[in-house]
Design a protein around this motif. Structure first.
Motif, mmCIF file in Angstrom:
data_model
loop_
_atom_site.group_PDB
_atom_site.id
_atom_site.type_symbol
_atom_site.label_atom_id
_atom_site.label_comp_id
_atom_site.label_asym_id
_atom_site.label_seq_id
_atom_site.Cartn_x
_atom_site.Cartn_y
_atom_site.Cartn_z
ATOM 1 N N UNK A 1 -0.408 8.508 3.930
ATOM 2 C CA UNK A 1 -1.683 7.436 4.242
ATOM 3 C C UNK A 1 -1.959 7.178 5.708
ATOM 4 N N UNK B 1 -4.769 13.303 3.182
ATOM 5 C CA UNK B 1 -5.116 12.572 2.286
ATOM 6 C C UNK B 1 -4.849 12.861 0.852
ATOM 7 N N UNK B 2 -4.646 14.295 0.839
ATOM 8 C CA UNK B 2 -4.135 14.933 -0.707
ATOM 9 C C UNK B 2 -2.695 14.764 -0.753
ATOM 10 N N UNK C 1 5.014 11.228 -8.753
ATOM 11 C CA UNK C 1 4.462 10.555 -7.459
ATOM 12 C C UNK C 1 3.835 9.312 -8.300
ATOM 13 N N UNK D 1 0.917 -1.200 0.106
ATOM 14 C CA UNK D 1 -0.079 -0.158 -0.011
ATOM 15 C C UNK D 1 0.745 1.365 0.065
ATOM 16 N N UNK E 1 -6.606 2.200 -4.940
ATOM 17 C CA UNK E 1 -5.874 3.114 -3.510
ATOM 18 C C UNK E 1 -6.581 4.542 -3.873
ATOM 19 N N UNK F 1 4.509 3.438 -0.545
ATOM 20 C CA UNK F 1 5.870 3.361 -1.177
ATOM 21 C C UNK F 1 7.073 2.909 -0.362
ATOM 22 N N UNK G 1 -0.320 12.225 -0.981
ATOM 23 C CA UNK G 1 -0.565 10.728 -0.758
ATOM 24 C C UNK G 1 0.494 10.184 -0.209
ATOM 25 N N UNK G 2 1.727 10.707 0.114
ATOM 26 C CA UNK G 2 2.707 9.999 0.928
ATOM 27 C C UNK G 2 2.397 9.730 2.442
ATOM 28 N N UNK H 1 2.291 5.284 -7.201
ATOM 29 C CA UNK H 1 2.144 4.048 -6.232
ATOM 30 C C UNK H 1 2.498 2.894 -6.896
ATOM 31 N N UNK H 2 3.091 2.179 -6.217
ATOM 32 C CA UNK H 2 3.425 0.632 -6.869
ATOM 33 C C UNK H 2 2.707 -0.456 -5.849
ATOM 34 N N UNK H 3 2.338 -1.555 -6.704
ATOM 35 C CA UNK H 3 1.702 -2.572 -6.047
ATOM 36 C C UNK H 3 2.436 -3.824 -6.379
#
Lengths: 198, 412
Positions: free
Chosen positions: A143, A137-138, B1, A82, B18, A84, A140-141, B3-5
């Motif tokens: 979470x 939330x905006x 930026x 979920x 996500x 990085x 995104x790092x 996101x990896x899954x």
């Protein structure tokens, strides 16, 4: 079952899961341990009070900081996709918990006239925290921090817990102690690593 | 930026999931922010103290239309202690209908596991107290809260505007008094039956070390200002602003440090109030005092009064018609063998002892509690050698005589 029981279950379930992992019980064994621990705490009475009742006598209910810390540590491998950088996200949460605790607990316990805990009874503070959660939330790092703030805000807004203070939903002394120990261990490891490298 | 899954390969579907979760989270946060924002916009101005002007003097004057002085009332009695070897920490409350209720804790010893909260009713017609009966025990509280309870302690009660009696009391789950928390029960029938107990969370540190000793003051919104104190890391006084539904709205610190505890809050006007406190610091031992001019939002820097206080509980209440306060306190500089009444002016710049309630070489007369009933009679209860609770009732005629004898003039 009330909110306090639910929070204790959410804390004990990952703890049981981790304990199951430590004794190398396999995935099924881990899940059984994860279920058994909260079930025993909820259903086994001692002098008419269940174990959760005894735990709640000391800490009325765990905060979302403690629940999230336990969940993240126990289900690290499952949660890591979920984020990085899962470790960095957990560290950020712990640093925030540690800094909040260090700055607020001494004053809340009587160091000086100003009581920061009292601020968290007021809707003004909750409003500001909610705005920060929106920002998290905006961006995104963050979470994990966003989940922490949002869960706490929702529970406080709907008066789910025993406390009327938002601070108690955000943070508790056990979460603070866990975060403090974790950060200290990390610092010691980093110091040793640097010395070894030299 | 991005996101990896599952490693380095971005999976569009999972990223969308996500993003959906993040959107839901954002919406929840935003909703909460909006609801708190609405709360802020619709926030009513902070409530003020309710002043119940008993106006006993006017009652006395209006009573029969004559100026003939009536016989001063001054009567003491010992309360039934419920057969308990040790009783302590009484509190008094006006009950619906005009009677007075007394609560205290009693058991084999202070802090014992058999200690219960006891209640007796003072009948205005007969001038006698009913036999004592238990309203809360350790076992009952543990059952109602679903928590382990080790012992019970100080009670403090108030009658709200709807005729409901609120009884706040201290309980301990682990450790000593310094790890106490506050609970409350309510009664809608003047103390005959009681609701289930609820615990107040007042401290972020395991909810320990908030104690109550003296009764709250009513606020105009139906809530009350409850004087409490902390005695774990330090010893300091605070005021809890409690809503009519029992929720805590705010907390204000009166003092800080390691010296003052067991505050007694007395309101003299809608916005002005005074806090008299027990002193637990280094000598010289004097009663501590602080005041508020904004109904408990802020308090003045605490200062010592002339009255002695050798680490003893005090009780204070307003005399609105006389524009001052009356205070019951231990007047001995060394112990609890003497108990006295003093009066003070509005600013507590002048404070004068007017009568000794108890004056012995030894023994303990401590933890006074005071109230004024709807007839304008003043009631005092205190611990008599830990064996019984003693009660005194006096009227304004007696008070006037005592003030005259002490050359005290309180201007209205």
């Amino acid at each position: 079952m009330n909110f306090s029981d639910l929070m204790w279950i959410l804390t004990l379930f990952p703890l049981g899961y981790s304990l199951g992992g430590n004794v190398r019980a396999g995935r099924v064994g881990q899940l059984i341990a994860a279920c058994l621990l909260p079930a025993a705490a909820l259903l086994v009475p001692i002098n008419g009070i269940n174990i959760v009742g005894y735990l709640a006598s000391i800490l009325y209910e765990p905060s979302f900081a403690l629940v999230l810390t336990c969940v993240c540590v126990a289900f690290r491998s499952r949660l890591s996709p979920l984020f990085d950088e899962f470790t960095a996200a957990l560290l950020r949460l712990r640093v925030i918990i540690f800094l909040s605790g260090v700055s607020l607990y001494p004053m809340a316990l009587g160091l000086g006239y100003f009581d920061p805990y009292a601020l968290f009874y007021r809707p003004q503070t909750a409003f500001v925290v909610a705005l920060i959660a929106c920002g998290m939330w905006m961006g995104k790092r963050h979470l994990l921090i966003a989940v922490w703030l949002t869960c706490s805000l929702v529970a406080h807004r709907f008066d789910l817990g025993e406390s009327d203070n938002l601070f108690d939903y955000l943070l508790d002394p056990i979460a603070f102690a866990v975060a403090s120990i974790s950060i200290c261990c990390r610092l010691i490891r980093a110091w040793r690593f640097r010395n070894a490298a030299c | 930026m991005h996101f990896s899954w599952r490693g380095q390969n971005p999976d569009g579907r999972r990223i969308r999931r996500y993003q959906l979760a993040a959107s839901v989270g954002f919406l929840m946060s935003a909703s909460v922010a909006i609801s708190y924002g609405i709360d802020l916009l619709s926030e009513t101005p902070q409530s003020e103290f309710v002043i119940r002007s008993i106006s006993a003097r006017s009652v006395a004057v209006k009573g029969d239309g004559t100026d003939a002085p009536s016989v001063p009332l001054y009567r003491t009695q010992l309360l039934d202690n419920g057969g308990q070897p040790s009783v302590h920490a009484a509190t008094l409350v006006n009950l619906p209908g005009g009677d007075i209720g007394a609560f205290w804790f009693g058991g084999s010893r202070e802090g014992g596991m058999d200690v219960e909260i006891w209640f007796a009713r003072y009948d205005q017609q007969t001038g006698k107290f009913s036999p004592a009966r238990s309203v809360m025990s350790r076992q009952l509280l543990a059952e109602q809260l679903g928590r382990y309870i080790k012992k019970l302690g100080n009670p403090a009660a108030i009658l709200d505007e709807n005729g409901r009696v609120w009884l706040f009391f201290v309980s301990v789950s682990v450790g000593g008094w310094a790890t106490s928390s506050i609970n409350f029960i309510t009664s809608d029938d003047g103390g005959k039956t009681w609701s289930s107990a609820r615990r107040l969370v007042t401290s972020p540190f395991f909810n320990v070390s908030t104690l109550v000793r003296n009764p709250p003051v009513l606020l105009t919104d139906g809530g009350f200002a409850l004087p409490v104190y902390h005695e774990l890391a330090g010893k300091f006084a605070e005021i809890l602003l409690v809503a009519p539904n029992g929720e805590i709205r705010n907390k204000t610190r009166v003092t800080w440090g390691r010296d003052a505890l067991q505050p007694s809050l007395a309101a003299i006007s809608e916005s002005r109030g005074a806090v008299f406190m027990r002193y637990a610091g280094d000598p010289p031992m004097h009663m501590q005092f602080s005041s508020t001019r904004d109904a408990g939002r802020h308090f003045s820097r605490p200062r010592p009064l002339e009255l002695p206080n050798a680490d003893n509980s005090v009780a204070a209440a307003a005399l609105p018609e006389a524009n001052g306060f009356w205070i019951v306190y231990n007047s001995s500089e060394t112990g609890r063998s003497a108990l006295s009444i003093a009066v003070a002016d509005r600013d507590v710049s002048m404070i004068v002892p007017i009568h000794d309630l108890e004056s012995a070489d030894s023994g303990e007369f401590s933890y006074p509690a005071i109230t004024t009933d709807i007839h304008g009679h003043h009631h005092v209860a205190w611990t008599d050698n830990r064996q019984s609770i003693k009660h005194l009732v006096f009227d304004d005629n007696w008070l006037t005589q005592a003030l005259d004898a002490s050359w005290v003039i309180l201007s209205p």
